[in-house]
Design a protein around this motif. Structure first.
Motif, PDB file in Angstrom:
ATOM      1  N   ILE A 116       0.964  -1.232  -0.008  1.00 42.78           N
ATOM      2  CA  ILE A 116      -0.047   0.070   0.120  1.00 42.78           C
ATOM      3  C   ILE A 116       0.905   1.214   0.053  1.00 42.78           C
ATOM      4  CG2 ILE A 116      -1.700   1.187   1.434  1.00 42.78           C
ATOM      5  CD1 ILE A 116      -2.820  -1.266   2.344  1.00 42.78           C
ATOM      6  N   VAL A 117       1.877   1.295   0.635  1.00 40.84           N
ATOM      7  CA  VAL A 117       3.074   2.337   0.762  1.00 40.84           C
ATOM      8  C   VAL A 117       3.344   2.400  -0.811  1.00 40.84           C
ATOM      9  CG1 VAL A 117       5.203   3.118   1.341  1.00 40.84           C
ATOM     10  CG2 VAL A 117       3.808   1.969   3.004  1.00 40.84           C
ATOM     11  N   GLY A 118       3.549   1.227  -1.303  1.00 41.35           N
ATOM     12  CA  GLY A 118       4.147   1.585  -2.701  1.00 41.35           C
ATOM     13  C   GLY A 118       3.136   2.093  -3.786  1.00 41.35           C
ATOM     14  N   ILE A 119       1.781   1.870  -3.509  1.00 36.99           N
ATOM     15  CA  ILE A 119       0.549   2.785  -4.163  1.00 36.99           C
ATOM     16  C   ILE A 119       0.896   4.038  -3.755  1.00 36.99           C
ATOM     17  CG2 ILE A 119      -1.910   2.985  -4.315  1.00 36.99           C
ATOM     18  CD1 ILE A 119      -2.040  -0.065  -3.733  1.00 36.99           C
ATOM     19  N   PHE A 133       0.223   1.750 -11.071  1.00 40.61           N
ATOM     20  CA  PHE A 133       0.757   1.938 -12.262  1.00 40.61           C
ATOM     21  C   PHE A 133      -0.332   1.272 -13.089  1.00 40.61           C
ATOM     22  CE2 PHE A 133       2.280   1.248 -16.551  1.00 40.61           C
ATOM     23  CZ  PHE A 133       2.532   2.209 -16.869  1.00 40.61           C
ATOM     24  N   LEU A 134      -0.633   0.194 -13.011  1.00 44.17           N
ATOM     25  CA  LEU A 134      -1.939  -0.591 -13.547  1.00 44.17           C
ATOM     26  C   LEU A 134      -3.076  -0.317 -13.384  1.00 44.17           C
ATOM     27  CD1 LEU A 134      -0.559  -4.280 -13.653  1.00 44.17           C
ATOM     28  CD2 LEU A 134      -0.186  -2.736 -15.408  1.00 44.17           C
ATOM     29  N   VAL A 135      -3.474   0.038 -12.073  1.00 43.88           N
ATOM     30  CA  VAL A 135      -4.798   0.592 -11.760  1.00 43.88           C
ATOM     31  C   VAL A 135      -5.064   2.065 -12.203  1.00 43.88           C
ATOM     32  CG1 VAL A 135      -6.372   0.949  -9.972  1.00 43.88           C
ATOM     33  CG2 VAL A 135      -4.880  -1.043  -9.903  1.00 43.88           C
ATOM     34  N   PHE A 136      -4.167   2.966 -11.678  1.00 44.94           N
ATOM     35  CA  PHE A 136      -4.511   4.295 -12.077  1.00 44.94           C
ATOM     36  C   PHE A 136      -3.963   4.875 -13.337  1.00 44.94           C
ATOM     37  CE2 PHE A 136      -4.515   3.606  -7.415  1.00 44.94           C
ATOM     38  CZ  PHE A 136      -5.901   4.070  -7.060  1.00 44.94           C
ATOM     39  N   LYS A 137      -2.698   4.286 -13.813  1.00 44.54           N
ATOM     40  CA  LYS A 137      -2.244   4.892 -15.354  1.00 44.54           C
ATOM     41  C   LYS A 137      -3.098   3.987 -16.244  1.00 44.54           C
ATOM     42  CE  LYS A 137       0.921   7.291 -17.373  1.00 44.54           C
ATOM     43  NZ  LYS A 137       1.002   8.962 -17.153  1.00 44.54           N
ATOM     44  N   VAL A 138      -3.077   2.993 -16.354  1.00 47.43           N
ATOM     45  CA  VAL A 138      -3.764   1.981 -17.434  1.00 47.43           C
ATOM     46  C   VAL A 138      -5.173   2.012 -17.436  1.00 47.43           C
ATOM     47  CG1 VAL A 138      -3.902  -0.216 -18.698  1.00 47.43           C
ATOM     48  CG2 VAL A 138      -1.552   0.627 -17.475  1.00 47.43           C
ATOM     49  N   LEU A 139      -5.706   1.667 -16.216  1.00 49.36           N
ATOM     50  CA  LEU A 139      -7.167   1.797 -16.177  1.00 49.36           C
ATOM     51  C   LEU A 139      -7.778   2.959 -15.817  1.00 49.36           C
ATOM     52  CD1 LEU A 139      -7.730  -1.682 -14.171  1.00 49.36           C
ATOM     53  CD2 LEU A 139      -8.212  -1.135 -16.621  1.00 49.36           C
ATOM     54  N   GLY A 140      -7.088   3.949 -14.877  1.00 51.37           N
ATOM     55  CA  GLY A 140      -7.545   5.179 -14.914  1.00 51.37           C
ATOM     56  C   GLY A 140      -7.722   6.266 -15.885  1.00 51.37           C
ATOM     57  N   ALA A 141      -7.150   5.932 -17.095  1.00 53.09           N
ATOM     58  CA  ALA A 141      -7.217   6.995 -18.118  1.00 53.09           C
ATOM     59  C   ALA A 141      -8.541   6.416 -18.832  1.00 53.09           C
ATOM     60  CB  ALA A 141      -6.281   6.623 -19.228  1.00 53.09           C
ATOM     61  N   TYR A 142      -9.242   5.261 -18.317  1.00 53.01           N
ATOM     62  CA  TYR A 142     -10.460   4.995 -19.085  1.00 53.01           C
ATOM     63  C   TYR A 142     -11.729   5.099 -17.874  1.00 53.01           C
ATOM     64  CZ  TYR A 142      -7.966   3.649 -23.273  1.00 53.01           C
ATOM     65  OH  TYR A 142      -7.319   3.628 -24.249  1.00 53.01           O
ATOM     66  N   ASP A 143     -11.316   5.575 -16.617  1.00 51.47           N
ATOM     67  CA  ASP A 143     -12.204   5.518 -15.525  1.00 51.47           C
ATOM     68  C   ASP A 143     -12.639   4.257 -15.276  1.00 51.47           C
ATOM     69  OD1 ASP A 143     -12.147   8.491 -15.467  1.00 51.47           O
ATOM     70  OD2 ASP A 143     -13.726   8.593 -16.841  1.00 51.47           O
ATOM     71  N   GLN A 151       3.822   5.772  -5.939  1.00 53.40           N
ATOM     72  CA  GLN A 151       3.580   5.862  -7.314  1.00 53.40           C
ATOM     73  C   GLN A 151       2.496   7.248  -7.581  1.00 53.40           C
ATOM     74  OE1 GLN A 151       0.568   5.349  -9.278  1.00 53.40           O
ATOM     75  NE2 GLN A 151       1.691   5.824 -11.408  1.00 53.40           N
ATOM     76  N   ARG A 152       1.425   7.319  -6.597  1.00 51.81           N
ATOM     77  CA  ARG A 152       0.570   8.322  -6.961  1.00 51.81           C
ATOM     78  C   ARG A 152       1.103   9.554  -6.837  1.00 51.81           C
ATOM     79  NH1 ARG A 152      -2.037   7.827 -10.072  1.00 51.81           N
ATOM     80  NH2 ARG A 152      -3.721   9.064  -9.463  1.00 51.81           N
ATOM     81  N   ILE A 153       2.167   9.880  -5.638  1.00 49.24           N
ATOM     82  CA  ILE A 153       2.818  10.912  -5.518  1.00 49.24           C
ATOM     83  C   ILE A 153       3.847  11.323  -6.460  1.00 49.24           C
ATOM     84  CG2 ILE A 153       4.145  12.241  -3.944  1.00 49.24           C
ATOM     85  CD1 ILE A 153       2.808  10.691  -1.496  1.00 49.24           C
ATOM     86  N   ALA A 154       4.639  10.245  -6.772  1.00 52.88           N
ATOM     87  CA  ALA A 154       5.472  10.571  -7.926  1.00 52.88           C
ATOM     88  C   ALA A 154       5.238  10.635  -9.435  1.00 52.88           C
ATOM     89  CB  ALA A 154       6.438   9.281  -8.018  1.00 52.88           C
ATOM     90  N   THR A 173       7.645  -2.150  -4.315  1.00 46.75           N
ATOM     91  CA  THR A 173       7.961  -2.207  -5.564  1.00 46.75           C
ATOM     92  C   THR A 173       6.670  -2.888  -6.381  1.00 46.75           C
ATOM     93  OG1 THR A 173       8.949  -4.346  -5.792  1.00 46.75           O
ATOM     94  CG2 THR A 173      10.271  -2.338  -5.500  1.00 46.75           C
ATOM     95  N   GLN A 174       6.065  -3.875  -5.766  1.00 44.62           N
ATOM     96  CA  GLN A 174       4.863  -4.410  -6.156  1.00 44.62           C
ATOM     97  C   GLN A 174       3.501  -3.526  -6.132  1.00 44.62           C
ATOM     98  OE1 GLN A 174       5.314  -7.558  -8.050  1.00 44.62           O
ATOM     99  NE2 GLN A 174       6.938  -6.562  -7.577  1.00 44.62           N
ATOM    100  N   GLY A 175       3.769  -2.653  -5.061  1.00 46.04           N
ATOM    101  CA  GLY A 175       2.651  -1.760  -4.888  1.00 46.04           C
ATOM    102  C   GLY A 175       2.444  -0.621  -5.904  1.00 46.04           C
ATOM    103  N   TYR A 176       3.989  -0.136  -6.132  1.00 44.88           N
ATOM    104  CA  TYR A 176       4.045   0.954  -7.198  1.00 44.88           C
ATOM    105  C   TYR A 176       3.625   0.241  -8.443  1.00 44.88           C
ATOM    106  CZ  TYR A 176       6.610   4.474  -9.945  1.00 44.88           C
ATOM    107  OH  TYR A 176       6.747   5.438 -10.667  1.00 44.88           O
ATOM    108  N   PHE A 177       3.783  -1.034  -8.827  1.00 41.92           N
ATOM    109  CA  PHE A 177       3.537  -1.614 -10.309  1.00 41.92           C
ATOM    110  C   PHE A 177       2.078  -1.690 -10.254  1.00 41.92           C
ATOM    111  CE2 PHE A 177       3.276  -5.202 -13.346  1.00 41.92           C
ATOM    112  CZ  PHE A 177       3.729  -4.107 -14.397  1.00 41.92           C
ATOM    113  N   ILE A 178       1.357  -2.091  -9.196  1.00 39.99           N
ATOM    114  CA  ILE A 178      -0.246  -2.343  -9.289  1.00 39.99           C
ATOM    115  C   ILE A 178      -0.775  -1.028  -9.342  1.00 39.99           C
ATOM    116  CG2 ILE A 178      -1.912  -2.806  -7.470  1.00 39.99           C
ATOM    117  CD1 ILE A 178      -0.181  -5.110  -6.179  1.00 39.99           C
TER     118      ILE A 178
END
Length: 285
Positions: free
Chosen positions: A58-61, A134-144, A64-67, A127-132
């Motif tokens: 969760i820290v990794g998440i 990225f997938l949720v908010f960068k990939v899926l987030g672009a399509y809500d 990623q959101r901040i960075a 690192t796994q949280g960061y990648f998760i």
């Protein structure tokens, strides 16, 4: 207990395990022959430490959101990920590659330098949280479609609870036949992955490999197979944890057992999320 009065409790007879039939991190614990009568590992201790590692994901998440806002620099390209067009900046891509490399390094350190597991295991989870994220908010987030990340979480929790119940009730046992099945599945998937990787660089087989990679049905089937394999590894993890506690291994081994379990849970989540992304992205490209 089968021990006679006055005898020291002895470790259970351990069956020989293939390293392919269990989580490599857990595999080392199956070979441990130490016993501690006063400060031994417990199920509660392993549970708390597993939660500790998962919280760091969760820290990794959050990282990623901040960075993300600071990494939107450099040249931009649009990549296609499972049918989703994702804008990716060069700085962001470099950091993402660094995260993947760091995940491999921290995983190996946690495996080979067990004394560092509380730290290296936590960093791996980040690192796994960061990648998760990225997938949720960068990939899926672009399509809500961020809610699909929550859906993957619910499916993962359901898989973990189901497999733990099946193991606790003795419905699934880690027998020789069970290990043979999981080893066969694992080797088959690895062989298929190697064939795809090598075949892509061979002109004669490249068209077939590309066609297979873009085949939706095949992608879904392979995704489901990966999830099944991960779930079966979870059963092996439970068996190893049972070994650690039942045979009164020293409390220090709780960290390795907990990290091994957290490793598998995060693996399951990523495989479930990837399958959901594949299904959701079908027809978008």
């Amino acid at each position: 207990m089968s021990n006679q009065l006055g005898q020291q409790p002895t470790a259970k007879t351990k069956t020989k395990r293939s390293i392919l039939s269990s989580n490599p991190i857990m595999h080392r614990l199956d070979k441990v022959d130490e016993q501690a009568y006063e400060n031994a590992a417990t199920f509660n201790g392993i549970t708390v430490k597993t939660i500790y590692f998962l919280l760091f994901s969760i820290v990794g998440i959050f990282v990623q959101r901040i960075a993300e806002s600071y990494l939107s620099t450099g040249s931009r390209i649009d990549i296609n990920y499972e049918g989703f067009k994702v804008p990716l900046y060069s700085t962001e891509a470099i950091v993402l590659i660094g995260v993947v490399i760091a995940a491999i390094v921290f995983q190996l350190l946690a495996f080979f330098a067990s004394a560092t597991t509380p730290v290296t295991g936590a960093l791996y989870s980040v690192t796994q949280g960061y990648f998760i994220s990225f997938l949720v908010f960068k990939v899926l987030g672009a399509y809500d479609l961020e809610y699909l990340g929550a859906m993957a979480l619910m499916i993962t929790v359901l898989i973990v609870l189901t497999m733990s119940l099946l193991y606790a009730k003795g419905i699934i046992r880690v027998t020789k036949k069970f290990k043979m099945v999981i080893t066969t599945l694992f080797i088959t998937v690895i062989a298929a992955s190697l064939f795809s990787f090598i075949g892509y660089f061979i002109p004669f087989t490249r068209p077939m490999i590309v066609a297979m990679q873009h085949n939706f049905a095949l992608s879904v089937i392979s995704g489901v197979i990966f999830i099944i394999i991960a779930a079966l590894f979870l059963i092996c993890d439970f068996d190893t944890i049972d070994h650690v506690v039942t045979n009164k291994l020293p409390k220090k081994y709780e960290w390795q057992a907990a990290f091994g379990l957290a490793f598998t849970v995060l693996w399951i989540y990523l495989k479930v999320l990837d399958l959901i992304i594949t299904i959701a992205g079908h027809g978008r490209d």
